[in-house]
Scaffold this active site. Sequence first.
Site, PDB file in Angstrom:
ATOM      1  N   CYS A  52      -2.081   5.154   0.636  1.00  0.00           N
ATOM      2  CA  CYS A  52      -3.028   5.582   1.661  1.00  0.00           C
ATOM      3  C   CYS A  52      -2.955   7.090   1.819  1.00  0.00           C
ATOM      4  O   CYS A  52      -1.892   7.631   2.113  1.00  0.00           O
ATOM      5  CB  CYS A  52      -2.757   4.928   3.003  1.00  0.00           C
ATOM      6  SG  CYS A  52      -3.938   5.495   4.243  1.00  0.00           S
ATOM      7  N   ASN A  61       0.850  -1.196   0.000  1.00  0.00           N
ATOM      8  CA  ASN A  61       0.000   0.000   0.000  1.00  0.00           C
ATOM      9  C   ASN A  61       0.880   1.238   0.000  1.00  0.00           C
ATOM     10  O   ASN A  61       1.351   1.667   1.046  1.00  0.00           O
ATOM     11  CB  ASN A  61      -0.935  -0.014   1.215  1.00  0.00           C
ATOM     12  CG  ASN A  61      -1.763   1.253   1.319  1.00  0.00           C
ATOM     13  OD1 ASN A  61      -1.773   2.078   0.393  1.00  0.00           O
ATOM     14  ND2 ASN A  61      -2.446   1.418   2.422  1.00  0.00           N
TER      15      ASN A  61
HETATM   16  C1  LIG Z   1     -12.591   2.249   6.036  1.00  0.00           C
HETATM   17  C2  LIG Z   1     -11.575   1.995   4.957  1.00  0.00           C
HETATM   18  C3  LIG Z   1     -10.269   1.621   5.307  1.00  0.00           C
HETATM   19  C4  LIG Z   1      -9.316   1.366   4.323  1.00  0.00           C
HETATM   20  N1  LIG Z   1      -8.063   0.968   4.691  1.00  0.00           N
HETATM   21  C5  LIG Z   1      -7.145   0.641   3.737  1.00  0.00           C
HETATM   22  C6  LIG Z   1      -5.859   0.108   4.080  1.00  0.00           C
HETATM   23  O1  LIG Z   1      -5.543  -0.091   5.257  1.00  0.00           O
HETATM   24  N2  LIG Z   1      -4.986  -0.196   3.087  1.00  0.00           N
HETATM   25  C7  LIG Z   1      -5.313  -0.017   1.770  1.00  0.00           C
HETATM   26  O2  LIG Z   1      -4.504  -0.332   0.907  1.00  0.00           O
HETATM   27  N3  LIG Z   1      -6.527   0.464   1.404  1.00  0.00           N
HETATM   28  C8  LIG Z   1      -7.447   0.786   2.350  1.00  0.00           C
HETATM   29  N4  LIG Z   1      -8.696   1.261   1.967  1.00  0.00           N
HETATM   30  C9  LIG Z   1      -9.015   1.425   0.539  1.00  0.00           C
HETATM   31  C10 LIG Z   1      -9.790   0.241  -0.008  1.00  0.00           C
HETATM   32  O3  LIG Z   1      -9.038  -0.955   0.098  1.00  0.00           O
HETATM   33  C11 LIG Z   1     -10.187   0.461  -1.477  1.00  0.00           C
HETATM   34  O4  LIG Z   1      -9.031   0.622  -2.251  1.00  0.00           O
HETATM   35  C12 LIG Z   1     -11.071   1.677  -1.672  1.00  0.00           C
HETATM   36  O5  LIG Z   1     -11.925   1.857  -0.574  1.00  0.00           O
HETATM   37  C13 LIG Z   1     -11.897   1.624  -2.940  1.00  0.00           C
HETATM   38  O6  LIG Z   1     -12.791   0.533  -2.950  1.00  0.00           O
HETATM   39  P1  LIG Z   1     -14.341   0.623  -2.444  1.00  0.00           P
HETATM   40  O7  LIG Z   1     -14.944   1.793  -3.125  1.00  0.00           O
HETATM   41  O8  LIG Z   1     -14.932  -0.702  -2.826  1.00  0.00           O
HETATM   42  O9  LIG Z   1     -14.281   0.799  -0.968  1.00  0.00           O
HETATM   43  C14 LIG Z   1      -9.662   1.510   2.947  1.00  0.00           C
HETATM   44  C15 LIG Z   1     -10.979   1.881   2.612  1.00  0.00           C
HETATM   45  C16 LIG Z   1     -11.939   2.108   3.584  1.00  0.00           C
HETATM   46  C17 LIG Z   1     -13.334   2.493   3.186  1.00  0.00           C
END
Ligand SMILES: Cc1cc2nc3c(=O)[nH]c(=O)nc-3n(C[C@H](O)[C@H](O)[C@H](O)COP(=O)(O)O)c2cc1C
Lengths: 289, 317
Positions: free
Chosen positions: B144, B141
């Site tokens: 972030c 990652n």
């Molecule tokens: C509450 C939350 C926490 C997240 N934490 C991480 C994380 O720790 N590492 C990471 O690579 N992406 C993290 N993401 C990003 C998601 O993995 C994803 O890339 C992003 O939310 C887009 O997908 P979605 O629209 O289906 O949520 C997080 C997303 C959300 C909503």
Amino acid sequence: MADAPYRADVRRFSTRVLSNTQLTSNIYDLRIEYAEGAFLPGQFVNLYLNRADRLLPRPISVADGGEGWIRLIYAVVGKGTEIFSRLNPGDALDVSTLIGNGFKPSPHGTVYAVGGGVGVPPVFAAAKKEAARGKRVVAVVGFRAEPILLDDFAGAIGAENVYCAIEDASVIPALEARYPEIRFALGNVVTILSQIIPAEADEKAFMAACGPTPMLKALQEYVKAFDPENDGRSRFELQLSLEERMGCGFGCCAGCVTQIRDPQTGTVRRVGVCSLGPVFAGETVVFYG
Amino acid sequence: MGNDAEMKKNTDRPAAGLDMGVEIAGVKWKNPITTASGTFTLRTMRCYEISRLGAVTTKGIATVPWAGNPTPRIAETYGGMLNAVGLQNIGMEAWIRDELPVLRAHEGLPVIANIVGRTTDEYAEVAARLSETDVDMLELNISCPNVKEGGIAFGTAVEGVFDTTAAVRKATRKPLIVKLSPNVTRIVDMAKAAADAGADALSLINTLLGMKIDVYRRRVVLANKTGGLSGPGIHPVAVRMVYEVRRAVGLPIIGMGGVMSGEDAAEMILAGADAVAVGTAALIRPDAPVRILEELEACMNKMGIASIRELKSALIE
Ligand SMILES: Cc1cc2nc3c(=O)[nH]c(=O)nc-3n(C[C@H](O)[C@H](O)[C@H](O)COP(=O)(O)O)c2cc1C
Ligand SMILES: Cc1cc2nc3c(=O)[nH]c(=O)nc-3n(C[C@H](O)[C@H](O)[C@H](O)COP(=O)(O)OP(=O)(O)OC[C@H]3O[C@@H](n4cnc5c(N)ncnc54)[C@H](O)[C@@H]3O)c2cc1C
Ligand code: FES
């Protein structure tokens, strides 16, 4: 042998509104069909709006429940709760299974149920349950001007055990006329506790509380004052039910953390209100700011 | 009551005859659906049978525990949400001890460990330590938006992507997925840098940097001020980026961003993704990943498409 079919503990499903009545200028009393009416006081459910602009859950504590129904008491504070206020009997509503760890059962003979505003409903649930377990329950609840659930408290624990703090002096005479057996006082719940506690026997008591953060902080300080040696053995065993903004409401996003001090090691950790709470041991909560 | 109808849907198995299997960087998944990092915890096991997924992806794991940001960490937006969790995590040793064995107990379920660091060295350290375990894949990652150091700082410049990927590549022989940030002008440049530095696969997109202000309180909602936007509102951005990256690099792609339904998943695959991660949808509907898997199968049946491989090359241009 075949594996037992998997049944998820955490589910979202559609149910029906049984009634939705207005209690005060901004508080509503919602009853919904709900198979698992046996809840633990302090547990909550997520309500969902099914709208593109309101995707996240609205967590609401369970105030009461029985065979096939639960009761949720909520204040209209924003768009989501405003939409709930327009629900009618028979309307469909999306809801989750029961979430969270409730108040633990009191190990002591006396229970103080202390609530403020819309923090009162889960405390009512605890009061009702503890009274049914044969405990002596004293309710100390606080409101700005419009109290809720006073008749319910009186029915569950006896009106003589109900104390109500009101911030707006002008409404007190009318309340006293309407609820002659309940004692009202100007101020907040701590005002009342300071008045009634010295008169109580000097035994250990359980205190279940929910309400605005300043109230919870004040209660934490209040019970600490009964612990002059500061050895963590207050006369009160305080349990606080907390609120945080939630992303999921069931332990998957780390959105809803609060700070909890480990009583053994003293280290402060951020833990999920929805997964490890919403009820925590009072002395362990480290409020932000 | 509603519960039982829901239950039934939940356990009904998909129509047979579809070949849902995919292979990502040499790892076989029985279907293309995984969890998006940060939206899956051990608690997810209470929401659906995780062994039904193609793979699971964990929350970011660092060398030591991170406390994350203060609250509020979550805000609601039109068609999505902002989060500023700030990569709170229990650290690699606790994860290896307490969580990996629980996930490993699900036979045939590849485990993808998402890793984070404040420095390139820390990234490499987590990768090296996890390489000593039987975790199946690592997801780096570098995207972030919610931490000051690490995360996005590495993912929004070509050199940052290259250097971090190269450092981690040196530290591990595990299949390495690099997760790209959408907060860049040209995503293709980042994808190429990751590929050049030795990535085995790419995942995209992470969240878009955003902000929400409470008008009547006249305050920024998130304690961190800014947060990452996710959910259905970002889906078209994700589809566009997957489409662009697919045409620029040959690596397998895990597509994510606002996938709420089987059709959204099919759209990702048509755009060029080999697999699809479900994030925000699972926060709103606890069993969303398995529902989306079932819907994807239904959608493929409707399209008359029999395998994921076929779906991936089915876009008419
Ligand atoms: C509450 C939350 C926490 C997240 N934490 C991480 C994380 O720790 N590492 C990471 O690579 N992406 C993290 N993401 C990003 C998601 O993995 C994803 O890339 C992003 O939310 C887009 O997908 P979605 O629209 O289906 O949520 C997080 C997303 C959300 C909503
Ligand atoms: C465990 C728990 C139990 C609760 N029990 C009750 C209850 O019994 N009765 C009651 O009236 N209220 C209760 N609340 C607060 C209630 O969830 C919020 O008032 C409600 O979500 C506001 O929604 P809205 O759409 O009207 O407000 P909006 O301001 O439009 O909401 C926007 C966003 O902020 C969130 N939000 C706003 N205020 C709060 C808050 N105080 N706590 C958590 N999230 C908030 C909403 O969920 C939503 O994501 C509880 C909260 C928690 C965490
Ligand atoms: S709200 Fe998602 S973990 Fe508590």
